[in-house]
Design a protein around this motif. Sequence first.
Motif, PDB file in Angstrom:
ATOM      1  N   ASP A  54       5.323  24.473 -11.151  1.00  0.00           N
ATOM      2  CA  ASP A  54       4.191  23.565 -10.942  1.00  0.00           C
ATOM      3  C   ASP A  54       2.897  24.291 -11.298  1.00  0.00           C
ATOM      4  O   ASP A  54       2.674  25.422 -10.853  1.00  0.00           O
ATOM      5  N   VAL A  55       2.043  23.633 -12.088  1.00  0.00           N
ATOM      6  CA  VAL A  55       0.803  24.259 -12.558  1.00  0.00           C
ATOM      7  C   VAL A  55      -0.128  24.470 -11.367  1.00  0.00           C
ATOM      8  O   VAL A  55      -0.453  23.530 -10.638  1.00  0.00           O
TER       9      VAL A  55
ATOM     10  N   ASP B 112       0.925  19.413 -12.405  1.00  0.00           N
ATOM     11  CA  ASP B 112       2.075  18.933 -13.175  1.00  0.00           C
ATOM     12  C   ASP B 112       3.247  19.904 -13.051  1.00  0.00           C
ATOM     13  O   ASP B 112       3.059  21.107 -12.874  1.00  0.00           O
TER      14      ASP B 112
ATOM     15  N   ARG C 163       3.736  14.072 -16.229  1.00  0.00           N
ATOM     16  CA  ARG C 163       2.422  13.695 -16.758  1.00  0.00           C
ATOM     17  C   ARG C 163       2.242  12.187 -16.813  1.00  0.00           C
ATOM     18  O   ARG C 163       1.407  11.624 -16.090  1.00  0.00           O
TER      19      ARG C 163
ATOM     20  N   VAL D  74       5.994  21.538 -15.177  1.00  0.00           N
ATOM     21  CA  VAL D  74       6.163  21.765 -16.607  1.00  0.00           C
ATOM     22  C   VAL D  74       7.121  22.924 -16.829  1.00  0.00           C
ATOM     23  O   VAL D  74       7.386  23.744 -15.943  1.00  0.00           O
TER      24      VAL D  74
ATOM     25  N   TYR E 212      -1.775  18.456 -22.541  1.00  0.00           N
ATOM     26  CA  TYR E 212      -0.339  18.735 -22.443  1.00  0.00           C
ATOM     27  C   TYR E 212       0.090  18.905 -20.990  1.00  0.00           C
ATOM     28  O   TYR E 212       1.174  18.470 -20.605  1.00  0.00           O
ATOM     29  N   TYR E 213      -0.733  19.535 -20.173  1.00  0.00           N
ATOM     30  CA  TYR E 213      -0.452  19.640 -18.742  1.00  0.00           C
ATOM     31  C   TYR E 213      -1.762  19.831 -18.002  1.00  0.00           C
ATOM     32  O   TYR E 213      -2.746  20.342 -18.549  1.00  0.00           O
ATOM     33  N   ARG E 214      -1.762  19.389 -16.742  1.00  0.00           N
ATOM     34  CA  ARG E 214      -2.905  19.530 -15.848  1.00  0.00           C
ATOM     35  C   ARG E 214      -2.462  20.271 -14.591  1.00  0.00           C
ATOM     36  O   ARG E 214      -1.273  20.509 -14.386  1.00  0.00           O
TER      37      ARG E 214
ATOM     38  N   ASN F  34       6.763  18.487 -20.017  1.00  0.00           N
ATOM     39  CA  ASN F  34       6.059  18.001 -18.835  1.00  0.00           C
ATOM     40  C   ASN F  34       6.896  16.920 -18.178  1.00  0.00           C
ATOM     41  O   ASN F  34       7.201  15.896 -18.786  1.00  0.00           O
TER      42      ASN F  34
ATOM     43  N   ASN G 219      -5.191  22.311 -25.176  1.00  0.00           N
ATOM     44  CA  ASN G 219      -4.626  21.677 -23.982  1.00  0.00           C
ATOM     45  C   ASN G 219      -5.671  20.843 -23.248  1.00  0.00           C
ATOM     46  O   ASN G 219      -5.342  19.795 -22.671  1.00  0.00           O
TER      47      ASN G 219
ATOM     48  N   VAL H  78       6.393  22.743 -24.859  1.00  0.00           N
ATOM     49  CA  VAL H  78       5.861  22.321 -23.573  1.00  0.00           C
ATOM     50  C   VAL H  78       6.628  21.082 -23.118  1.00  0.00           C
ATOM     51  O   VAL H  78       6.635  20.061 -23.804  1.00  0.00           O
TER      52      VAL H  78
END
Length: 395
Positions: free
Chosen positions: A209-210, A199, A259, A201, A194-196, A256, A189, A254
């Motif tokens: 939310d991450v 993000d 992104r 997701v 793939y995500y931060r 997103n 990742n 995953v």
Amino acid sequence: MGRAAPRRTVAPVQRARSSLRAFRKASLIAVALTGLLLLMLGPTEEALAQDAGVSATADTPAEEPRRQVQPEEVARETSAEAQRAASGLRQGLLNALPKLTVVLGTLLLTWLVARGLRALLRVVLGRWARADASTALVSICVWLLGTGIAVSVLAGDIRAMLGSVGLVGLALSWALQTPIESFTGWLLNSFQGYYRVGDRVQVGDVFGDVYAIDFLSTTLWELGSAERPGAVHAEQPTGRLITFPNNEVLTGTVINLTRDFPYVWDELVVPVANESDLRYALELLRGLATEVLGDDMAGPAHDYEALLRKARLETAVADKPEVYVSLADSWTNVTIRYLVHARQRRKWKSLLAERVMVELNQPTHAGRLIPVFPRQQVQLLGADGRPTDAPSRGS
């Protein structure tokens, strides 16, 4: 009652299998550690050769007549054997002391080098998205090199050392399968993105939310959804934190939403009766959607079209809301399709629904827009099975 018995036997069988797997892993680790200890503390080749020479010379004299062994002699021989074993162990520790000093120095030097490289890479890479993953890989390589040198110095024989380390590595890979996969998922990742943090997701069954990404796990602020049970049935925060292992990146899907392009397509379905003026309904709903969403949709639509053109995909993106028609059981569905920000779907859908319901209740649309009510139709059949307007005599 007949199905309850098999369910009671599932848990003991699973526990027995888990215990058997744990015993196998522990046995492998014990065998590998025992071999490593024998390499470190066992007698040297010179001592083995000397013992072999002494035993050979002791066996060469002619056979002596058998005599009865006294208990005092057995006790003296046992005490002497114990002293020789203790002396051998002490001598093994003394012989291994220089190696242990070199090993400790090697590990200390490895720690200093790894720490210095981490500080240097943080300064050089700065805020690069893959800086943490690159730093972790460099540290792992440094520690693997330093640990290999230390173990080779401690064991002496590199072939025996590799065998013991291989057994330990095999057992640890079985015992720590999930953490290893989670760390691999974090590395993947970090490099693929793939995500931060921040993000929105959906990873497997988790949606939110991450909030934080660690080496082994990811934490989300949970969002509600109409597709899953919960207190919130829309894409709004529930207030709960959800943590899942990073190996979901390897085994799951995953999704997103924010992104590369933070806008998504959404729809509002307006049912109207089949007796309504359909063309009039389409023009009215299209105008209402454009009035509510037209100005906020034009810019994102152009950005979306440029993104699709760069990826060589479909480039025809509408910059205004579109209206579609579909048939239901006893009415007609008019679907309004529009582009909104992923974090504002419920807001715009609520505003549009409010505007549509207020407009449909205006007196000017009476007779042209007929609302949908629950309907039920009863068809009477005669004795011959054909439809009839009057009830049959036998009913």
